[in-house]
Scaffold this motif. Sequence first.
Motif, PDB file in Angstrom:
ATOM      1  N   LEU A  10       0.836  -1.202   0.000  1.00 40.84           N
ATOM      2  CA  LEU A  10       0.000   0.000   0.000  1.00 40.84           C
ATOM      3  C   LEU A  10       0.872   1.254   0.000  1.00 40.84           C
ATOM      4  N   ASP A  11       1.986   1.204   0.723  1.00 40.80           N
ATOM      5  CA  ASP A  11       2.909   2.341   0.728  1.00 40.80           C
ATOM      6  C   ASP A  11       3.490   2.585  -0.655  1.00 40.80           C
ATOM      7  N   ASP A  12       3.759   1.491  -1.386  1.00 45.37           N
ATOM      8  CA  ASP A  12       4.297   1.627  -2.745  1.00 45.37           C
ATOM      9  C   ASP A  12       3.289   2.280  -3.683  1.00 45.37           C
ATOM     10  N   VAL A  13       2.013   2.178  -3.344  1.00 45.79           N
ATOM     11  CA  VAL A  13       0.977   2.817  -4.147  1.00 45.79           C
ATOM     12  C   VAL A  13       0.855   4.298  -3.793  1.00 45.79           C
ATOM     13  N   ILE A  14       0.922   4.610  -2.503  1.00 44.10           N
ATOM     14  CA  ILE A  14       0.677   5.982  -2.035  1.00 44.10           C
ATOM     15  C   ILE A  14       1.879   6.892  -2.211  1.00 44.10           C
ATOM     16  N   LEU A  15       3.057   6.411  -1.860  1.00 47.48           N
ATOM     17  CA  LEU A  15       4.241   7.275  -1.819  1.00 47.48           C
ATOM     18  C   LEU A  15       4.599   7.915  -3.163  1.00 47.48           C
ATOM     19  N   PRO A  16       4.461   7.214  -4.304  1.00 49.40           N
ATOM     20  CA  PRO A  16       4.760   7.894  -5.574  1.00 49.40           C
ATOM     21  C   PRO A  16       3.879   9.119  -5.815  1.00 49.40           C
ATOM     22  N   MET A  17       2.671   9.121  -5.280  1.00 48.36           N
ATOM     23  CA  MET A  17       1.770  10.258  -5.450  1.00 48.36           C
ATOM     24  C   MET A  17       2.253  11.467  -4.652  1.00 48.36           C
ATOM     25  N   ILE A  18       2.826  11.197  -3.488  1.00 50.20           N
ATOM     26  CA  ILE A  18       3.377  12.284  -2.681  1.00 50.20           C
ATOM     27  C   ILE A  18       4.706  12.746  -3.274  1.00 50.20           C
ATOM     28  N   GLU A  19       5.498  11.812  -3.762  1.00 51.77           N
ATOM     29  CA  GLU A  19       6.764  12.157  -4.426  1.00 51.77           C
ATOM     30  C   GLU A  19       6.506  13.032  -5.649  1.00 51.77           C
TER      31      GLU A  19
END
Length: 366
Positions: free
Chosen positions: A208-217
Amino acid sequence: MMDQIKQFKQEGKVVRRIVAWVTIIVIALVLFIGIFGAIYVKSALQPVDPDSDQQIEVEIPLGSGITAISKILEEHGIIKDARIFKYYAKFKNQSNFQAGNYTMTPSMTLDEILESLKTGKVYREPLMAITIPEGLTLEQIGKIIEKHTKYTKEQFMDRVNSKEFIDYVMSTYPELVTDEILNENIRYPLEGYLFPATYAFYEENVSLDDVILPMIEKTNSVINEYKSLLAEREMSVHELLTFASLLEEEATAKTDRETIASVFYNRMEIGMPLQTDPSVLYALGGHKERVLYEDLEVQSPYNTYMNPGLPPGPIANAGVVSIEAALNPTDTEYLYFLADQDGNNHFAKTYEEHLQNKNLYINNKK
């Protein structure tokens, strides 16, 4: 004489048999080679190992031609056969490859390898792609995540609002995610911080972190491009994302966001409430086709009819167009605007002009 004729006939039969057998053997050999060759070529056109996650460093020296590149790729185990790859590249009419260092995997297809060599970047066909449109709240993004992954909206919301995750994001992107998101009046700390874009994923079991973090990056990389403008306006990132989210939610297909931004700035300068309906809808916690007068009295820090200035935080995610409009508003004296049924905006300097626009474009009264 008769004996010689018989002997000649017998020898002719033997020769014909030999020729027939030789012909059969040659045909069989040609068929075998053809079938074997076809199988080999077909195999050579496939990835070396479709399930491999191994990352292999490959250096393509400056000036390398397709023959040299093919040999290098075969030596590193990225392709099965250099000659097949070379002929495939020529068949696809691919050339002008980029020298450089690549991190490739044996699971890449020949087309992915060719695309990487052409662009200078490692290219792979994603196993999954998720598109996040502009103007979405975290809850709406959660629904999209639920549709495309094994994670539910509730799991997404729990993770993106967890103290552990927020602390990690704040420490990873300290200039983007500041203490402003911890304001007690903010509904969701990371609302507006997940950038609208299409995200590609190359692994089957992404976390789930791999899905969310690119959006914040992505938000971080976009905002970094406007650091100088932020400094000029003496505006924080949180204020920018909040302002841009209002523009994004007010936007229609034909809207002039820079002029709407000028209306908001003009109102804030004189202490006049922004009075934007999307903030009321966010305060109500849901979508409505029409905002009623009673809705405007909802007790919420997000209600820009009741509270002057910006709301505590973003009410949705904003795209580049809205971010740029927030930083580059037109210079006007407008304090009011409305959109007609066709999405055209009509601006006014005074309330009297605004009422005239309302009668003309909304009530159809001349």
